[in-house]
Design an enzyme around this catalytic site. Structure first.
Site, short mmCIF file in Angstrom:
data_model
loop_
_atom_site.label_atom_id
_atom_site.label_comp_id
_atom_site.label_asym_id
_atom_site.label_seq_id
_atom_site.Cartn_x
_atom_site.Cartn_y
_atom_site.Cartn_z
N ARG A 170 5.96 -5.39 22.29
CA ARG A 170 4.66 -5.81 21.74
C ARG A 170 3.52 -5.49 22.71
O ARG A 170 2.39 -5.24 22.28
CB ARG A 170 4.71 -7.30 21.38
CG ARG A 170 3.55 -7.76 20.60
CD ARG A 170 3.78 -8.92 19.62
NE ARG A 170 4.78 -9.91 19.93
CZ ARG A 170 4.67 -10.88 20.84
NH1 ARG A 170 3.61 -10.95 21.60
NH2 ARG A 170 5.62 -11.77 20.99
N TYR B 80 -18.54 -1.81 6.05
CA TYR B 80 -17.30 -1.66 5.28
C TYR B 80 -16.99 -2.98 4.56
O TYR B 80 -17.13 -4.06 5.15
CB TYR B 80 -16.19 -1.30 6.28
CG TYR B 80 -14.80 -1.22 5.73
CD1 TYR B 80 -14.48 -0.36 4.69
CD2 TYR B 80 -13.78 -2.01 6.27
CE1 TYR B 80 -13.19 -0.28 4.21
CE2 TYR B 80 -12.48 -1.92 5.81
CZ TYR B 80 -12.20 -1.06 4.77
OH TYR B 80 -10.92 -0.98 4.31
N ASP C 110 -18.47 0.28 14.43
CA ASP C 110 -17.35 0.87 13.69
C ASP C 110 -17.70 2.35 13.56
O ASP C 110 -18.63 2.73 12.85
CB ASP C 110 -17.25 0.20 12.32
CG ASP C 110 -16.11 0.76 11.47
OD1 ASP C 110 -15.69 1.91 11.70
OD2 ASP C 110 -15.66 0.04 10.55
N LYS D 240 -7.79 6.98 9.16
CA LYS D 240 -8.61 7.99 8.49
C LYS D 240 -8.43 9.35 9.18
O LYS D 240 -7.36 9.92 9.09
CB LYS D 240 -10.08 7.53 8.47
CG LYS D 240 -10.27 6.10 7.92
CD LYS D 240 -9.96 6.01 6.42
CE LYS D 240 -9.86 4.59 5.89
NZ LYS D 240 -10.98 3.71 6.13
C1 LIG Z 1 -11.04 2.26 6.07
C2 LIG Z 1 -12.06 1.69 6.96
C3 LIG Z 1 -11.74 0.65 7.82
C4 LIG Z 1 -10.41 -0.06 7.77
O1 LIG Z 1 -9.36 0.69 8.21
P1 LIG Z 1 -7.83 0.37 7.82
O2 LIG Z 1 -7.07 1.18 8.79
O3 LIG Z 1 -7.67 0.78 6.39
O4 LIG Z 1 -7.64 -1.10 7.98
C5 LIG Z 1 -12.72 0.21 8.69
N1 LIG Z 1 -13.94 0.75 8.72
C6 LIG Z 1 -14.28 1.76 7.91
C7 LIG Z 1 -15.65 2.32 7.99
C8 LIG Z 1 -13.36 2.25 7.00
O5 LIG Z 1 -13.72 3.21 6.15
#
Ligand SMILES: *Cc1c(COP(=O)(O)O)cnc(C)c1O
Length: 389
Positions: free
Chosen positions: A59, A112, A184, A209
């Site tokens: 972990r 988001y 983010d 992504k």
């Molecule tokens: C998809 C997304 C997230 C979340 O990511 P996950 O890996 O799906 O939890 C956070 N911020 C943005 C801008 C996103 O498009």
């Protein structure tokens, strides 16, 4: 040559692997283990403080996970990173690690959707207050700062409407008030936007992504320095955050082609966006790299590229017609994610007052991710779909 001082394409090729440590294997292998065996009892001392590169138990990290962690911190230009089970977990952990009961967080209303939901549904019961601000705000942010404001959240470009935030103005207000800043930065990746260089304390990304890039993993990362990172790491350990070494392996593999993929996504998306701008059924295209986007100057100031995700507004249309159009797409999948090799489309609903800024009656926002297909084929697909509007 010192890889850390090399250009980013070289770093993407070399970071997170060390053949000399793994029997000459070109890639860092997937270490599948929960337990780590120590050779001597003297080594198993319960440490007062676990360091984030220690190998004590899976972990806290295996060589596969640490390889990705190190690659991300170098790419982000930060001292340290942690890898989380999803992007959303990176977001919640970044907030929980810094905020105490009685604190206040400022957040763009274009964040988001799941970030907004986490803040609205989880923070109040911990006694943490929040205020949403307009993503285009600059010096007026000062008027929203409260004595208990502890964190300024940013997301640039914002989800859906793609507004770019005036980072310099916002960071300088935050610094004057001792407010921790976080962004983010999933859309731009470390290739197109360098938050640490602009004085931002915490970088959060969904590796699901573009870093993963093939729509087959869920992962997130948080990068930060100094005391801010120490708090993140403590919360990371105490919350029991863990990631799969298989997914970390795939994220490392994604890094190898990130530059090539992202440049192709950018090129394809710009071609599709420029075509959409000329389409009679399209009211406006919200792509920050187009000169028609209200944030284009800020995009030029802060970003060195654009990716495959943007939105457009279609003219006067019923929900039936909108769904007909979306259902008739054959190359674009209808899906909520993005950042993979494939094209996706979604009807993005803007909630509340913000909708009025962007949409008139019956106008609808469609968000698309332009994948690695030939953009001319994608244009044919969109042209067919728009006939239903
Ligand atoms: C998809 C997304 C997230 C979340 O990511 P996950 O890996 O799906 O939890 C956070 N911020 C943005 C801008 C996103 O498009």
């Amino acid at each position: 040559m010192d890889i850390k001082k090399s250009r980013v394409q070289t770093q993407l090729t070399h970071l997170g692997r060390a053949p000399e440590k793994h029997h000459g294997m070109v890639n860092t292998p997937v270490y599948k283990t929960s337990t780590i065996i120590f050779s001597k009892a003297e080594e198993i001392i319960e440490k007062e403080q676990i360091h984030h590169t220690d190998k004590t138990y899976a972990r806290t990290g295996t060589p596969t996970i640490h390889a990705l962690q190190n690659a991300m911190s170098h790419l982000d230009g930060a001292d340290n990173s942690v890898i989380t089970s999803s992007g959303m977990h990176a977001i919640s952990l970044a907030m929980l690690s810094q905020l105490n009961s009685g604190d206040h967080i400022l957040l763009p209303e274009s964040s988001y959707r799941c970030t907004l939901r986490f803040v609205e549904e989880e923070l109040p019961r911990l006694g943490i207050e929040y205020t949403f601000y307009k993503p285009t705000i600059t010096n007026e942010l000062e008027t929203l700062v409260q004595p208990n404001t502890k964190m300024l959240w940013m997301e640039s470009p914002g989800s859906g409407t793609m507004d770019i935030q005036d980072i310099d103005a916002l960071v300088s207000i935050a610094k004057n008030h001792n407010i921790i800043t976080a962004v983010d930065s999933t859309w731009a990746t470390p290739l197109f936007f360098r938050p640490i260089d602009l004085g931002i304390d915490i970088i959060v990304q969904s590796l699901t992504k573009y870093i993963g890039g093939h729509s087959d993993i869920l992962l997130g990362s948080i990068s930060a320095n100094g005391q801010v990172f120490e708090k993140i790491y403590k919360c990371f350990l105490n919350c029991g955050t863990a990631t799969s070494p298989d997914d970390c392996y795939l994220a490392l593999r994604g890094l190898r082609s990130l530059d090539a993929r992202l440049r192709q996504h950018e090129k394809n998306a710009l071609k599709v966006a420029q075509w959409l701008e000329t389409h009679p059924k399209v009211e406006k295209v919200l792509h920050p790299a187009l000169s028609s986007h209200p944030s284009n100057n800020l995009w030029k100031k802060y970003f060195t590229g654009s990716s495959g995700l943007f939105s457009f507004v279609v003219q006067d249309c019923s929900t039936d017609n909108l769904y007909k159009a979306l259902n008739s797409l054959s190359l674009f999948g209808l899906g909520l994610s993005w950042g993979g090799y494939e094209s996706l489309a979604w009807h993005y609903e803007i909630s509340g007052d913000r909708a009025k800024t962007y949409l008139q009656d019956n106008q609808r926002l469609i968000r698309i991710h332009v994948g690695l297909e030939n953009p001319d084929d994608l244009i044919v697909d969109l042209a067919n779909a728009l006939n239903n509007i």
